[in-house]
Design an enzyme around this catalytic site. Structure first.
Site, PDB file in Angstrom:
ATOM      1  N   ASP A  44      19.035  28.728  25.826  1.00  0.00           N
ATOM      2  CA  ASP A  44      19.081  30.144  26.296  1.00  0.00           C
ATOM      3  C   ASP A  44      20.386  30.291  24.855  1.00  0.00           C
ATOM      4  O   ASP A  44      21.139  29.277  25.194  1.00  0.00           O
ATOM      5  CB  ASP A  44      18.938  30.132  27.513  1.00  0.00           C
ATOM      6  CG  ASP A  44      18.757  31.480  27.676  1.00  0.00           C
ATOM      7  OD1 ASP A  44      18.132  32.666  26.555  1.00  0.00           O
ATOM      8  OD2 ASP A  44      19.687  32.192  28.651  1.00  0.00           O
TER       9      ASP A  44
ATOM     10  N   ASN B 159       8.253  34.825  26.960  1.00  0.00           N
ATOM     11  CA  ASN B 159       7.960  35.170  25.712  1.00  0.00           C
ATOM     12  C   ASN B 159       7.413  36.222  24.722  1.00  0.00           C
ATOM     13  O   ASN B 159       7.869  37.381  23.651  1.00  0.00           O
ATOM     14  CB  ASN B 159       8.697  34.129  24.922  1.00  0.00           C
ATOM     15  CG  ASN B 159       9.689  33.800  25.773  1.00  0.00           C
ATOM     16  OD1 ASN B 159      10.465  31.931  25.245  1.00  0.00           O
ATOM     17  ND2 ASN B 159      11.177  34.200  26.027  1.00  0.00           N
TER      18      ASN B 159
HETATM   19  C1  IPE Z   1      13.644  31.005  28.411  1.00  0.00           C
HETATM   20  O1  IPE Z   1      14.620  31.463  28.375  1.00  0.00           O
HETATM   21  C2  IPE Z   1      12.776  30.421  27.747  1.00  0.00           C
HETATM   22  C3  IPE Z   1      12.957  29.558  26.830  1.00  0.00           C
HETATM   23  C4  IPE Z   1      14.772  28.620  26.942  1.00  0.00           C
HETATM   24  C5  IPE Z   1      12.415  29.690  25.554  1.00  0.00           C
HETATM   25  P1  IPE Z   1      14.612  33.490  28.407  1.00  0.00           P
HETATM   26  O2  IPE Z   1      16.124  33.750  27.628  1.00  0.00           O
HETATM   27  O3  IPE Z   1      13.090  33.322  27.832  1.00  0.00           O
HETATM   28  O4  IPE Z   1      15.081  33.624  29.952  1.00  0.00           O
HETATM   29  P2  IPE Z   1      15.039  34.424  31.036  1.00  0.00           P
HETATM   30  O5  IPE Z   1      14.214  35.906  30.713  1.00  0.00           O
HETATM   31  O6  IPE Z   1      16.355  34.756  30.687  1.00  0.00           O
HETATM   32  O7  IPE Z   1      15.134  34.561  32.264  1.00  0.00           O
HETATM   33  C1  IPE Z   2      16.002  31.172  23.788  1.00  0.00           C
HETATM   34  O1  IPE Z   2      17.296  32.414  23.439  1.00  0.00           O
HETATM   35  C2  IPE Z   2      15.458  31.474  22.425  1.00  0.00           C
HETATM   36  C3  IPE Z   2      13.326  31.057  23.440  1.00  0.00           C
HETATM   37  C4  IPE Z   2      13.531  32.323  23.852  1.00  0.00           C
HETATM   38  C5  IPE Z   2      12.739  31.679  22.037  1.00  0.00           C
HETATM   39  P1  IPE Z   2      17.015  34.026  23.499  1.00  0.00           P
HETATM   40  O2  IPE Z   2      16.995  34.262  22.131  1.00  0.00           O
HETATM   41  O3  IPE Z   2      16.651  33.997  25.024  1.00  0.00           O
HETATM   42  O4  IPE Z   2      18.733  34.048  23.707  1.00  0.00           O
HETATM   43  P2  IPE Z   2      19.445  34.889  24.458  1.00  0.00           P
HETATM   44  O5  IPE Z   2      19.239  34.761  25.723  1.00  0.00           O
HETATM   45  O6  IPE Z   2      18.275  36.280  24.344  1.00  0.00           O
HETATM   46  O7  IPE Z   2      20.422  35.784  23.760  1.00  0.00           O
HETATM   47 MG    MG Z   3      17.163  33.975  26.850  1.00  0.00          MG
END
Ligand code: IPE
Ligand code: IPE
Ligand code: MG
Length: 249
Positions: free
Chosen positions: A29, A77
């Site tokens: 994340d 996502n």
């Molecule tokens: C979890 O991250 C999913 C991945 C790393 C692929 P998210 O950014 O989607 O999770 P939330 O929204 O903070 O729970």
């Molecule tokens: C995790 O990074 C990658 C995916 C969920 C694909 P994020 O895209 O969730 O990054 P933040 O949480 O917005 O910083």
């Molecule tokens: Mg995230």
């Protein structure tokens, strides 16, 4: 003390080889925040995230960890803006095509888990090909969770078991934990020992809900694109200092 991450090819001396986790999962994340901090579009964070993942995979192999499972895209996502979702799907496909030869050379077994049928057809083809090609590789099991949801995984396991019961192949009282695990995507991979989440959020976000039952959790504020061998070393040190009790005294 600053550690040059590129120098850490050998297992750091303070880590005990016999107490390494067998299976590590990472919730990668913080790609978006990493990009935002630099005034870049979010997709640049995803690009750098791929580099971080490649290095952690190699590190696991160098240090003797048998299995790495990475959360690349959750069932939730899809709710992101279409441009970001499209970029990620194209990125997965391109990286897979580019890295396959190296994965073969490094003896990496690739597996994708999740509801793969909902992915773009061209990505599905690339996924099938990479899994088929690397099936015999044994140095490390590398699992990428794409369109993955822990609840969805449990439901598909229930459906598959229910079908066997309906067909008379299985009696309800034969369903136990071992049998259930056999129907999960992670069948054949060691028990999950350590789950790492970058970017500070104290939640599981629907990742490996069954498997996390007795895993150790490690959360760092470091954003995923900055997660390197030195950071991984810290996570493993923390893991080795834990006393895993599994409900006993
Ligand atoms: C979890 O991250 C999913 C991945 C790393 C692929 P998210 O950014 O989607 O999770 P939330 O929204 O903070 O729970
Ligand atoms: C995790 O990074 C990658 C995916 C969920 C694909 P994020 O895209 O969730 O990054 P933040 O949480 O917005 O910083
Ligand atoms: Mg995230």
């Amino acid at each position: 003390m600053t550690v040059n991450p590129t120098l850490l090819r050998e297992l750091p001396a303070d880590l005990k080889r016999e107490r390494l986790p067998r299976h590590v999962a990472v919730i990668m994340d913080g790609n978006g925040r990493w990009a935002k901090q630099r005034g870049l579009p979010r997709i640049m964070g995803h690009r750098r995230g791929v580099d971080a993942l490649k290095d952690i995979l190699r590190c696991c192999k160098d240090w003797g960890i048998q299995a790495l499972t990475a959360y690349a895209f959750s069932t939730e996502n899809w709710g992101r803006p279409a441009e970001e979702v499209d970029f990620l799907m194209t990125l997965f496909e391109r990286v897979l095509r580019q890295e396959l030869r190296e994965m073969m050379e490094e003896d990496v077994q690739i597996r994708f888990v999740g509801n793969l049928h909902a992915l773009p057809r061209s990505l599905q083809k690339e996924i099938e090909y990479s899994m088929e090609q690397t099936r015999q590789n044994r140095s490390i099991q590398f699992t990428i969770a794409t369109n993955y949801g822990g609840r969805q995984e449990i439901i598909q396991a229930c459906r598959s078991i229910a079908t066997q019961v309906q067909q008379g192949l299985l009696q309800p009282d034969e369903i136990d934990e071992a049998l259930f695990e056999h129907h999960l995507y992670t069948a054949g991979i060691s028990e999950l020992d350590l789950m790492i989440r970058t970017s500070g959020e104290m939640r599981i976000s629907n990742f490996l809900l069954w498997q996390v039952a007795y895993a150790e959790l490690y959360v760092t504020d470091t954003l995923w694109p900055d997660f390197n061998r030195a950071e991984f070393h810290q996570a493993l040190s923390s893991y080795q200092q834990r006393e895993r009790r599994f409900g006993k005294v």
